[in-house]
Design an enzyme around this catalytic site. Structure first.
Site, mmCIF file in Angstrom:
data_model
loop_
_atom_site.group_PDB
_atom_site.id
_atom_site.type_symbol
_atom_site.label_atom_id
_atom_site.label_comp_id
_atom_site.label_asym_id
_atom_site.label_seq_id
_atom_site.Cartn_x
_atom_site.Cartn_y
_atom_site.Cartn_z
ATOM 1 C CD GLU A 142 -3.005 0.814 2.309
ATOM 2 O OE1 GLU A 142 -4.185 0.575 2.002
ATOM 3 O OE2 GLU A 142 -2.603 0.836 3.480
ATOM 4 C CB ALA A 193 -2.195 6.038 -0.778
ATOM 5 C CG ASN A 231 6.590 9.589 7.904
ATOM 6 O OD1 ASN A 231 6.880 10.118 6.831
ATOM 7 N ND2 ASN A 231 7.028 10.048 9.070
ATOM 8 C CE LYS A 232 0.466 2.511 4.105
ATOM 9 N NZ LYS A 232 -0.909 2.984 3.912
ATOM 10 C CB VAL A 233 5.767 2.565 9.383
ATOM 11 C CG1 VAL A 233 5.922 1.870 10.734
ATOM 12 C CG2 VAL A 233 5.543 1.551 8.275
#
Length: 344
Positions: free
Chosen positions: A142, A144, A338-340
Site C-alpha cells: 500500500e 498511499a 508517514n506510512k509507518v
C-alpha cells in the site's frame, strides 16, 4: 491523474478475495487457541485501532466474549505487569513493524495471554514472529499514506477471528463481501453532492453505533488526515449526550448504518433530528430509510450487519479521496504523516 489512494481503493475486491481464501481455512487454528481463553484484549493504534473496534463489537455481540481495547502505555511507559491469564491478546498493525504494538504483544504474552497477530507485513514481520498465531492479510503493498485496502483486509481477518471464537453468524456471508465492495466502488451513490456539501465546511461529525461505530471512527480519521477537516467520530449515543450541539449549518453530520440491525432506527431518527435543526445529514448505508431521512446519500453494501463494516467504509474512502482533490490536497501524501508511525 489517478491517485494511488484511488487505485488502492479499486484493488480491495481482489485483496479481500485473496485474504479470505488464505484465512478462512485457518478458522480451526483460531478455535483451538481461543478455546484456552475467556476474553479478548485488542492492541492497536490509528486505523488499526478502528478495525479493533469492529473486532470488539463482533466478539461481544456475536461470540459472547468480553473484549476491551488495550492501553499500550501500560506496557511500554508504565511497565506494569497484569494478570492476563485466560486472555486472547490480538494485536493489529498493517506493517507489522510498529515497535509499540510489537512490544505490547510481547508484554501480553509475558503476562500470560495467548496471542494473535493481524498484519499485512507477512509471516516474517516482527509482529507475526511475536505471536502464537499470525493471520496475515494479502492486500499487497500500500503506497498511499491513508490506509484503504489494508484496513478492509484487517476487518476480513477479524471476521475470520470471530468465526474461530464461535460467532453466531453465517460464514458464507463473508464470500459475498468482495462483490459487494466491487459494486460500491462502481456505484457509491451521490458522491458529488456530498463532496460539495463538505467542501466549504471546517468540520464534520461522523456518527454510527454498534458494529457501524468502527466505520464512523475510521471515516472521521480519513477526513482528518487526508482532507484536514476537524472531523469528530462518535457513537450516536455519545453524540446525543451533548456534542450534538456542535452540529449546525457550518458543521454537518455524516451518519453511518448497516441496512439492517438494531441500530438502524436510531440512526434514522438522528438524521431526522439533524435535518430538522437546519443542518445537513449526509448518510452512508442504512438502506432507503436512512437515505430518505438525510440530505444526500452514499450507498451501503447489501450485506448482513455483522459484515457490513467491510463495505460501509468504501464510499467513505471514495469521499475522502474526492474531497481531498476538490480541496487541492494530495491524498496520497498528507502533510506530517508517514506510512509507518512509531510512538514512544
Amino acid at each position: 491523474m489517478t491517485t494511488k489512494m484511488r487505485s488502492e481503493i479499486a484493488e480491495q475486491p481482489a485483496a479481500l478475495r485473496a485474504t479470505l481464501d488464505a484465512l478462512l481455512p485457518r478458522v480451526g487454528e483460531v478455535e483451538r487457541l481461543a478455546g484456552q481463553t475467556r476474553q479478548l484484549l485488542f492492541i492497536a493504534r490509528g486505523t488499526s485501532d478502528n478495525a479493533a473496534v469492529y473486532g470488539r463489537y463482533l466478539a461481544e455481540a456475536h461470540a459472547g466474549r468480553l473484549s476491551t481495547l488495550a492501553a499500550p502505555s501500560i506496557a511500554t511507559t508504565y511497565r506494569r505487569k497484569l494478570d492476563l491469564d485466560g486472555v486472547l491478546a490480538v494485536a493489529l498493525s498493517q506493517s507489522g513493524r510498529t515497535e509499540e504494538i510489537v512490544e505490547t504483544l510481547a508484554w501480553a504474552k509475558d503476562c500470560g495471554a495467548s496471542t494473535v497477530a493481524i498484519t499485512n507485513g507477512g509471516e516474517q514481520s516482527p509482529l507475526a514472529q511475536a505471536a502464537d498465531l499470525a493471520l496475515c492479510t494479502l492486500a499487497g503493498e500500500e503506497k498511499a499514506v491513508p490506509a484503504t485496502k489494508t484496513y478492509t483486509t484487517q476487518l476480513a481477518a477479524l471476521a475470520v477471528l470471530g468465526l474461530g471464537l464461535g460467532a453466531d453468524v453465517n460464514a458464507d456471508d463473508l464470500q459475498r463481501v468482495p462483490d459487494a465492495v466491487e459494486k460500491l466502488i462502481s456505484d457509491p451513490g451521490d458522491l458529488e453532492a456530498v463532496v460539495e456539501g463538505l467542501a466549504d465546511k471546517p468540520g464534520v461529525v461522523v456518527s454510527g453505533r454498534g458494529l457501524a461505530f468502527s466505520t464512523a471512527l475510521e471515516l472521521a480519521l480519513k477526513l482528518k488526515e487526508a482532507c484536514y477537516l476537524h472531523a469528530m467520530g462518535l457513537s450516536y449515543a455519545d453524540l446525543l449526550h451533548g456534542p450534538i450541539a456542535v452540529v449546525d449549518e457550518d458543521t454537518p453530520a455524516i451518519l453511518v448504518a448497516a441496512g439492517e440491525g438494531p441500530t438502524l432506527a436510531g440512526t434514522v431518527a438522528l438524521a431526522e433530528r439533524v435535518t430538522g435543526a437546519g443542518a445537513s445529514a449526509f448518510t452512508v448505508g442504512g438502506g432507503t430509510a436512512l437515505a430518505a431521512a438525510g440530505t444526500a446519500a452514499l450507498n451501503g453494501p447489501d450485506l448482513p450487519e455483522w459484515v457490513s463494516p467491510l463495505g460501509l467504509i468504501v464510499p467513505g474512502q471514495l469521499l475522502t479521496e474526492a474531497l481531498a482533490r476538490r480541496l487541492g490536497i494530495d491524498p496520497d501524501a498528507p502533510r506530517g504523516l508517514n506510512k509507518v508511525t512509531q510512538t514512544d
